[in-house]
Scaffold this motif. Structure first.
Motif: not given
Length: 466
Positions: A428-433, A437-449, A421-424
């Motif tokens: 909320s993708p599993p393993g990411y928080t 989101s910037d002004e261009r519309g991109h949503k950024f996720f950070r991987k859990l430590p 299964v595609c995580p996107a």
């Protein structure tokens, strides 16, 4: 710790971050988009600002008070007193005193002169007449003399006409050249239409009846029908579309349509218009009616005399006599002679019916019965028939004692693959928080430590459904 966007987390190629068009100039600074090729080739400039828009904002303006019935035309229009324009008076015509001088410039500058007749330029004709006699013989008559031609002798035989002694006694050319001849019967080559009978009885036995051998047919092989056996496993009705397209939570869009506010006034509607207030009714006179004159009948009698009756004088003229002689009736006391050459020369002959021309029999017919022996029966030699060998395989089922091996090539070589299964596709993708989101519309996720080095959540490379 790695930071990734949804465009980078997608492994199926169907999930992208929303790129709003209004986020070209942000307050946090212009950042290059790592996805599009336009942002790499055409970088933005920090000191340049977009020009301000002159378009008015579409803000809803509510009613601020009671509506005034006055218009711009009522407030700005000032009526003026209109005076009629004075007309131009025409001067009265006064004729000039004195007489009109009819002399023209042509008569004054071009006086008339006496013109003499011009003498002829053509010389006078002079006739030269000789005293000798004119020779009227032309060159054609003098050079082309007529030859002396001898008269040809006639090749036509000298036939003197001798009138017949009797009335219409001469014979015609048809009678002299075409002599009547008798009928010549033609010889017929048609064979006689008489049947040839035989005394021997007819033998109806054929070679197929004598040589045919009936063979016994084998029983037809029937395959027994297979009994349907339902599967014990339950039906898995989860499709790829239902599994991949689970939907993302979103807000309900708000309607930009303004609310309909009903304006009610207590005062009655004023039906007066600007045309009714400014219009002044002018008195109009009806157009004059033309009166027709009444018809008055004349008292005197009508004069029926015409110009032709009054001025025409009749003259006594003799009638026209035709120069064509009158047709005289052709009457004769001698009786009409109706005999013609056709009636005298062609007499009706006595016609008799022609007898049937019969040919004499050349063959001698026997009085006894006919021997019913044909050439085929006399010379035919019967041979024993050899049946043809059939190369068709027998229609029998091959029964073997060895049971059927149900193992196929597909079952032996097929290796099942795990559906990733595609995580996107998740909110909320599993393993990411979610980080920002910037002004261009991109949503950024950070991987859990905790799962950065453990490798519990794996991002597959297989293609998933949006």
């Amino acid at each position: 710790m790695t930071r990734r966007c949804i465009c980078e987390l997608c492994s199926c190629g169907r999930h992208r971050c929303p790129h709003p068009p209004t986020a070209l100039y942000g307050a946090k600074g212009n950042k290059q988009c790592v996805i599009t090729e336009y942002s790499e080739k055409y970088p933005s400039y920090g000191r340049h600002h977009p020009p301000p828009s002159l378009k008015p904002k579409q803000d809803l303006q509510g009613s601020k008070g009671k509506m005034d019935g006055t218009t711009t035309f009522k407030t700005d229009f000032i009526p003026y007193d209109i005076t009629p324009r004075p007309g131009r008076q025409k001067a009265e015509y006064k004729p000039n005193p004195g007489e009109i001088d009819l002399a023209t410039t042509y008569d004054q500058e071009f006086p008339c002169y006496t013109v003499k007749a011009a003498p002829p330029r053509r010389p006078k004709e002079r006739s030269h007449r000789g005293s000798g006699k004119l020779d009227t013989v032309p060159t054609y008559k003098e050079d082309f003399r007529p030859w002396e031609l001898s008269k040809r002798e006639l090749r036509k035989p000298d036939l003197t006409y001798q009138p017949p002694s009797e009335k219409f006694g001469n014979s015609t050319t048809f009678q002299d050249d075409f002599a009547p001849r008798g009928l010549v019967p033609r010889e017929s080559f048609k064979p006689s239409n008489q049947p040839m009978m035989s005394d021997t009885p007819f033998d109806g036995v054929t070679s197929n009846m004598q040589s045919y051998i009936p063979h016994p047919l084998e029983a037809r092989f029937c395959r027994p029908p297979q009994v349907y056996k339902p599967s014990s496993e339950p039906l898995q009705d989860l499709t790829s579309h239902r599994q991949a397209f689970q939907g993302l939570p979103g807000k309900i869009p708000k309607s930009c349509k303004p609310e309909r506010v009903k304006t009610a006034f207590d005062s009655p509607f004023q039906g007066s218009t600007e045309f009714r207030e400014r219009f002044q009714q002018w008195p109009v006179n009806p157009p004059p009616r033309h009166k027709s004159t009444e018809y008055v009948a004349p008292t005197s009698e009508m004069d029926l005399s015409t110009t032709n009756n009054t001025y025409y004088t009749r003259h006594d003229i003799q009638p026209y006599v035709s120069a064509k002689p009158f047709a005289r009736p052709m009457c004769s006391s001698v009786p009409f002679q109706g005999n013609t050459t056709m009636k005298e020369d062609f007499r009706p002959w006595a016609m008799c019916k022609q007898e049937v021309i019969k040919k004499t029999d050349e063959l001698h017919r026997e009085s006894g019965k006919m021997e019913d022996l044909t050439t085929f029966r006399a010379h035919f030699t019967q041979h024993p028939l050899q049946p043809s060998v059939s190369f068709k395989p027998p229609n029998a089922a091959t029964v073997r004692d060895v049971p059927m091996h149900k193992q196929t090539m597909y079952k032996a070589e097929f290796t099942p693959k795990k559906i990733n299964v595609c995580p996107a596709s998740f909110a909320s993708p599993p393993g990411y928080t979610f980080e920002e989101s910037d002004e261009r519309g991109h949503k950024f996720f950070r991987k859990l430590p905790s799962q950065e080095g453990a490798g519990v959540v794996k991002i597959p490379e297989a293609v998933a459904v949006n």
